[in-house]
Scaffold this active site. Structure first.
Site, PDB file in Angstrom:
ATOM      1  N   TRP A 119       0.811  -1.221   0.000  1.00  0.00           N
ATOM      2  CA  TRP A 119       0.000   0.000   0.000  1.00  0.00           C
ATOM      3  C   TRP A 119       0.846   1.273   0.000  1.00  0.00           C
ATOM      4  CZ3 TRP A 119       1.846   2.426   4.156  1.00  0.00           C
ATOM      5  CH2 TRP A 119       2.330   1.644   5.206  1.00  0.00           C
TER       6      TRP A 119
ATOM      7  N   ARG B  91       6.317  -0.514 -11.607  1.00  0.00           N
ATOM      8  CA  ARG B  91       7.664  -1.098 -11.655  1.00  0.00           C
ATOM      9  C   ARG B  91       7.611  -2.593 -12.021  1.00  0.00           C
ATOM     10  NH1 ARG B  91      11.376   0.603  -6.631  1.00  0.00           N
ATOM     11  NH2 ARG B  91      10.576  -1.233  -5.593  1.00  0.00           N
TER      12      ARG B  91
ATOM     13  N   LYS C 151      -2.418  -7.874  -8.189  1.00  0.00           N
ATOM     14  CA  LYS C 151      -3.234  -7.829  -6.961  1.00  0.00           C
ATOM     15  C   LYS C 151      -2.701  -6.699  -6.079  1.00  0.00           C
ATOM     16  CE  LYS C 151      -3.071  -8.996  -2.877  1.00  0.00           C
ATOM     17  NZ  LYS C 151      -3.667  -7.804  -2.266  1.00  0.00           N
ATOM     18  N   PRO C 152      -3.407  -5.560  -6.072  1.00  0.00           N
ATOM     19  CA  PRO C 152      -2.931  -4.451  -5.241  1.00  0.00           C
ATOM     20  C   PRO C 152      -3.258  -4.698  -3.768  1.00  0.00           C
ATOM     21  CG  PRO C 152      -4.984  -3.849  -6.337  1.00  0.00           C
ATOM     22  CD  PRO C 152      -4.648  -5.249  -6.796  1.00  0.00           C
ATOM     23  N   ALA C 153      -2.652  -3.931  -2.884  1.00  0.00           N
ATOM     24  CA  ALA C 153      -2.958  -4.052  -1.448  1.00  0.00           C
ATOM     25  C   ALA C 153      -4.425  -3.689  -1.230  1.00  0.00           C
ATOM     26  CB  ALA C 153      -2.057  -3.126  -0.653  1.00  0.00           C
TER      27      ALA C 153
ATOM     28  N   GLY D 192       6.582  -6.348  -0.621  1.00  0.00           N
ATOM     29  CA  GLY D 192       5.874  -6.287   0.662  1.00  0.00           C
ATOM     30  C   GLY D 192       6.795  -6.709   1.787  1.00  0.00           C
ATOM     31  N   SER D 193       6.203  -7.181   2.858  1.00  0.00           N
ATOM     32  CA  SER D 193       6.995  -7.508   4.049  1.00  0.00           C
ATOM     33  C   SER D 193       7.793  -8.797   3.853  1.00  0.00           C
ATOM     34  CB  SER D 193       6.062  -7.659   5.247  1.00  0.00           C
ATOM     35  OG  SER D 193       5.175  -8.729   5.017  1.00  0.00           O
TER      36      SER D 193
ATOM     37  N   GLU E 283      10.776  -8.176  -3.429  1.00  0.00           N
ATOM     38  CA  GLU E 283      11.223  -6.864  -2.942  1.00  0.00           C
ATOM     39  C   GLU E 283      10.644  -6.724  -1.546  1.00  0.00           C
ATOM     40  OE1 GLU E 283      13.194  -4.696  -4.400  1.00  0.00           O
ATOM     41  OE2 GLU E 283      13.359  -5.607  -6.371  1.00  0.00           O
ATOM     42  N   LEU E 284      11.493  -6.889  -0.529  1.00  0.00           N
ATOM     43  CA  LEU E 284      10.960  -7.059   0.832  1.00  0.00           C
ATOM     44  C   LEU E 284      11.354  -5.898   1.757  1.00  0.00           C
ATOM     45  CD1 LEU E 284      11.630 -10.902   1.011  1.00  0.00           C
ATOM     46  CD2 LEU E 284       9.641  -9.689   0.109  1.00  0.00           C
TER      47      LEU E 284
ATOM     48  N   CYS F 258      10.300   1.463   2.156  1.00  0.00           N
ATOM     49  CA  CYS F 258      11.222   0.363   2.462  1.00  0.00           C
ATOM     50  C   CYS F 258      12.660   0.863   2.503  1.00  0.00           C
ATOM     51  CB  CYS F 258      11.077  -0.730   1.423  1.00  0.00           C
ATOM     52  SG  CYS F 258      11.292  -0.105  -0.243  1.00  0.00           S
TER      53      CYS F 258
ATOM     54  N   GLU G 234      11.842  -2.832  11.349  1.00  0.00           N
ATOM     55  CA  GLU G 234      11.480  -1.723  10.455  1.00  0.00           C
ATOM     56  C   GLU G 234      10.362  -0.911  11.117  1.00  0.00           C
ATOM     57  OE1 GLU G 234       9.606  -3.234   6.916  1.00  0.00           O
ATOM     58  OE2 GLU G 234      10.509  -1.682   5.686  1.00  0.00           O
TER      59      GLU G 234
HETATM   60  N1  LIG Z   1      11.797  -3.757  -1.193  1.00  0.00           N
HETATM   61  C1  LIG Z   1      10.863  -3.016  -1.747  1.00  0.00           C
HETATM   62  O1  LIG Z   1      10.956  -2.610  -2.907  1.00  0.00           O
HETATM   63  C2  LIG Z   1       9.631  -2.625  -0.967  1.00  0.00           C
HETATM   64  C3  LIG Z   1       8.813  -1.621  -1.486  1.00  0.00           C
HETATM   65  C4  LIG Z   1       7.690  -1.247  -0.767  1.00  0.00           C
HETATM   66  C5  LIG Z   1       7.374  -1.879   0.423  1.00  0.00           C
HETATM   67  N2  LIG Z   1       8.173  -2.845   0.896  1.00  0.00           N
HETATM   68  C6  LIG Z   1       7.885  -3.483   2.179  1.00  0.00           C
HETATM   69  O2  LIG Z   1       6.492  -3.735   2.291  1.00  0.00           O
HETATM   70  C7  LIG Z   1       6.095  -3.702   3.656  1.00  0.00           C
HETATM   71  C8  LIG Z   1       4.877  -2.832   3.815  1.00  0.00           C
HETATM   72  O3  LIG Z   1       3.884  -3.202   2.955  1.00  0.00           O
HETATM   73  P1  LIG Z   1       2.643  -4.095   3.405  1.00  0.00           P
HETATM   74  O4  LIG Z   1       2.291  -3.840   4.820  1.00  0.00           O
HETATM   75  O5  LIG Z   1       1.591  -3.890   2.366  1.00  0.00           O
HETATM   76  O6  LIG Z   1       3.248  -5.541   3.290  1.00  0.00           O
HETATM   77  P2  LIG Z   1       2.484  -6.945   3.343  1.00  0.00           P
HETATM   78  O7  LIG Z   1       3.519  -7.977   3.159  1.00  0.00           O
HETATM   79  O8  LIG Z   1       1.601  -7.043   4.519  1.00  0.00           O
HETATM   80  O9  LIG Z   1       1.519  -6.899   2.085  1.00  0.00           O
HETATM   81  C9  LIG Z   1       2.016  -6.758   0.780  1.00  0.00           C
HETATM   82  C10 LIG Z   1       1.026  -7.365  -0.190  1.00  0.00           C
HETATM   83  O10 LIG Z   1       0.915  -8.754   0.074  1.00  0.00           O
HETATM   84  C11 LIG Z   1      -0.441  -9.109   0.236  1.00  0.00           C
HETATM   85  N3  LIG Z   1      -0.503 -10.248   1.148  1.00  0.00           N
HETATM   86  C12 LIG Z   1      -0.494 -10.251   2.495  1.00  0.00           C
HETATM   87  N4  LIG Z   1      -0.546 -11.522   2.949  1.00  0.00           N
HETATM   88  C13 LIG Z   1      -0.580 -12.334   1.860  1.00  0.00           C
HETATM   89  C14 LIG Z   1      -0.628 -13.736   1.658  1.00  0.00           C
HETATM   90  N5  LIG Z   1      -0.652 -14.586   2.681  1.00  0.00           N
HETATM   91  N6  LIG Z   1      -0.643 -14.215   0.402  1.00  0.00           N
HETATM   92  C15 LIG Z   1      -0.603 -13.371  -0.655  1.00  0.00           C
HETATM   93  N7  LIG Z   1      -0.558 -12.030  -0.532  1.00  0.00           N
HETATM   94  C16 LIG Z   1      -0.534 -11.519   0.705  1.00  0.00           C
HETATM   95  C17 LIG Z   1      -1.088  -7.850   0.743  1.00  0.00           C
HETATM   96  O11 LIG Z   1      -2.483  -7.878   0.529  1.00  0.00           O
HETATM   97  C18 LIG Z   1      -0.385  -6.809  -0.091  1.00  0.00           C
HETATM   98  O12 LIG Z   1      -0.945  -6.755  -1.364  1.00  0.00           O
HETATM   99  C19 LIG Z   1       7.299  -3.174   4.394  1.00  0.00           C
HETATM  100  O13 LIG Z   1       7.985  -4.235   5.001  1.00  0.00           O
HETATM  101  C20 LIG Z   1       8.157  -2.561   3.299  1.00  0.00           C
HETATM  102  O14 LIG Z   1       9.525  -2.473   3.603  1.00  0.00           O
HETATM  103  C21 LIG Z   1       9.293  -3.240   0.228  1.00  0.00           C
HETATM  104  O1  LIG Z   2       8.947   1.447  -0.314  1.00  0.00           O
HETATM  105  C1  LIG Z   2       9.897   1.192  -1.000  1.00  0.00           C
HETATM  106  C2  LIG Z   2      10.064   1.525  -2.437  1.00  0.00           C
HETATM  107  C3  LIG Z   2      10.329   2.942  -2.588  1.00  0.00           C
HETATM  108  C4  LIG Z   2      11.055   3.323  -3.844  1.00  0.00           C
HETATM  109  O2  LIG Z   2      10.967   2.710  -4.899  1.00  0.00           O
HETATM  110  O3  LIG Z   2      11.742   4.319  -3.726  1.00  0.00           O
END
Ligand SMILES: NC(=O)c1ccc[n+]([C@@H]2O[C@H](COP(=O)([O-])OP(=O)(O)OC[C@H]3O[C@@H](n4cnc5c(N)ncnc54)[C@H](O)[C@@H]3O)[C@@H](O)[C@H]2O)c1
Ligand SMILES: O=CCCC(=O)O
Length: 483
Positions: free
Chosen positions: A157, A166, A181-183, A235-236, A257-258, A291, A388
């Site tokens: 999100w 990206r 699949k968006p958040a 995501g996480s 990308e975590l 992130c 984090e």
């Molecule tokens: N490395 C990167 O490029 C990058 C960029 C942006 C965010 N992040 C990371 O994302 C995290 C924050 O985002 P968040 O809270 O949305 O993360 P999240 O992992 O909770 O959710 C990310 C996505 O995964 C989906 N999801 C959650 N559980 C799932 C499951 N069991 N199966 C399939 N999909 C599932 C969510 O609905 C969402 O679309 C932070 O840790 C941040 O550092 C990383």
């Molecule tokens: O949240 C992490 C990604 C941010 C970025 O692409 O700069």
């Protein structure tokens, strides 16, 4: 458009292979405004069966899309780039409404997110292979690249547009079809993007956008389906690990990308004013919900007090408020849970001995606001140095030697971004090489660039997005042996 018109006109149905459809049984879920907690609108809630229909469409379109001229694929992306740019204010407002960030942040993301389409429009026509002779002289080696096939993208999100573009950009440029699949917190931005793709003449089946409140139930069967060929996730780390395991069983190509826990190192030879400005960018870009956000500030003891004073003064100038208010520079956090996490990490650091130099108190009233906060003297046992924070909190700690700074920076399971401030080129290179991270900013607080490979090491993930590396993630290498 104003808020009311935008929310009334933004698509809220599933974008299933190019058609707008209601979800199975007409199911919907609410999207909230983090500034008030109120419901903005209801969005179609995709079911596992809806997702399989989208995969059917992607599979049916894959062959023809892969055979479409690279120039044509690039031109579609270029056209959507232009359309986003035309509707930049609508994208910015929509992101602020559903995600909370201040409007200037959303405007910056709109530009950044759109640029991935311009970049990958240009990359589509530069996919190349090679032709060479076998060392023994008994044959020729032809190496060519082919699209991986139908992809599933799952995005977070915090950057509702850019984390999607990206992935969609390189996938379409490479000739892959893709399901997005968006958040569940921020589905509207991707739905608006889908509308622009439809207007630009996207062929049927090439892209689907599937908002859902049941992420695991909807994506699980797709990952297990042998017709899917790639999973790209942002995501996480926790969710990334679970998905990697499942994708591993299905032998899918994956990009992960975590999470991050970026260190920000300030050496005693740094230009301190520049370091403070860099720290603001590294910490407060996207309200701290990035992130790449600097999580831990390791500052050389001789300059630490001056750095903290200046940082406190500058962070104190940020204006907390609804992202849509003119003058707001720090919007609310995404939801109550995230605010709780930030508050808990701050309290834990204070209990372990840190002093609060700014902020630290949750304001009264509606919305998920948390103020810009500076903690100094954070001790090694504080959770905030390992976890984090994903909020506007700067945790400062001191160091005496370069090696101590490097060891402290690397003392984390994460390895996404790191920042160094020093005026010594020798030190900048030496420390950059010693840091366990995929990206290092030297004397700059923002490193993200569509033309650079973005990604992490250790628990921060696998693969790279953007740059010339980004499209490779969507290509298979084929070797053809010739006489
Ligand atoms: N490395 C990167 O490029 C990058 C960029 C942006 C965010 N992040 C990371 O994302 C995290 C924050 O985002 P968040 O809270 O949305 O993360 P999240 O992992 O909770 O959710 C990310 C996505 O995964 C989906 N999801 C959650 N559980 C799932 C499951 N069991 N199966 C399939 N999909 C599932 C969510 O609905 C969402 O679309 C932070 O840790 C941040 O550092 C990383
Ligand atoms: O949240 C992490 C990604 C941010 C970025 O692409 O700069």
């Amino acid at each position: 458009m104003d808020t009311e018109e935008l929310i009334r006109t933004v698509p809220t149905e599933l974008f299933l292979g190019g058609d707008w459809v209601t979800a199975e049984n007409g199911a919907t879920f609410p999207v909230h405004d983090p500034a008030t907690g109120d419901t903005l609108t209801e969005v179609a809630d995709a079911s596992p069966a809806d997702a399989v229909r989208a995969l059917d469409a992607a599979v049916a379109a894959q062959h023809e899309w892969a055979a479409t001229a690279p120039r044509e694929r690039g031109e579609l992306l270029r056209s959507v780039f232009a359309r986003i740019t035309e509707r930049a204010e609508d994208f910015a407002l929509l992101m602020t409404l559903e995600m909370g960030k201040a409007l200037p942040e959303s405007r910056a993301e709109t530009k950044y997110g759109a640029e991935f389409f311009r970049w990958f429009a240009e990359e589509a026509v530069r996919i190349s292979g090679r032709y060479t002779h076998a060392p023994a002289g008994n044959g020729r080696i032809l190496v060519t690249k082919q699209p991986v096939g139908p992809c599933l993208a799952i995005t977070p999100w915090n950057f509702p547009l850019a984390m999607g573009t990206r992935k969609i950009g390189p996938a379409l440029a490479a000739g892959c079809t893709i399901l997005m699949k968006p958040a569940s917190e921020t589905p509207l931005t991707m739905l608006l993007l889908a509308q622009l793709f439809a207007e630009a003449g996207l062929p049927k089946g090439v892209l689907s956008v599937l908002p859902t409140s049941r992420a695991g139930a909807v994506t699980g069967p797709l990952i297990d389906d042998p017709r899917l060929r790639k999973l790209t996730f942002t995501g996480s780390t926790e969710v990334g690990r679970t998905l990697s395991e499942r994708a591993g069983k299905a032998m899918l190509r994956t990009s992960m990308e975590l999470g991050g826990n970026a260190p920000f190192l300030v050496f005693d030879d740094a230009d301190l004013d520049a370091a403070v400005e860099g720290a603001l960018a590294a910490k407060l870009r996207n309200g701290g919900e990035a992130c790449t956000a600097a999580n831990r500030f390791h500052v050389a003891n001789p300059v630490r007090e001056e750095f903290v004073k200046k940082l406190t003064e500058r962070m104190g100038q940020y204006r907390l408020g609804p992202g849509t208010d003119p003058g707001t520079t720090l919007g609310p956090l995404i939801n109550a849970g995230q605010r709780e996490t930030v508050g808990t990490l701050v309290q834990d650091a204070v209990a372990a001995g840190a002093s609060v130099r700014l902020g630290g108190d949750v304001p009264d009233g509606r919305g998920w606001f948390y103020p810009a906060t500076v903690l100094d003297g954070v001790t090694a046992d504080a959770r905030i140095l390992r976890e984090e924070v994903f909020g506007p909190v700067a945790a400062v700690t001191g160091f005496d030697t370069e090696q101590e700074a490097i060891d402290a920076a690397n003392a984390t399971e994460y390895g996404l971004a790191a920042y160094i401030y020093t005026q010594s080129l020798d030190r900048a290179l030496r420390v950059s090489e010693a840091l366990e991270s995929g990206m290092v900013g030297v004397n700059r607080g923002v490193i993200s660039d569509v033309a650079a490979p973005f990604g992490g090491v250790k628990a921060s993930g696998l693969g790279r997005e953007g740059g010339s590396e980004g499209i490779e993630e969507y290509l298979e290498t084929k070797y053809i042996a010739l006489q």
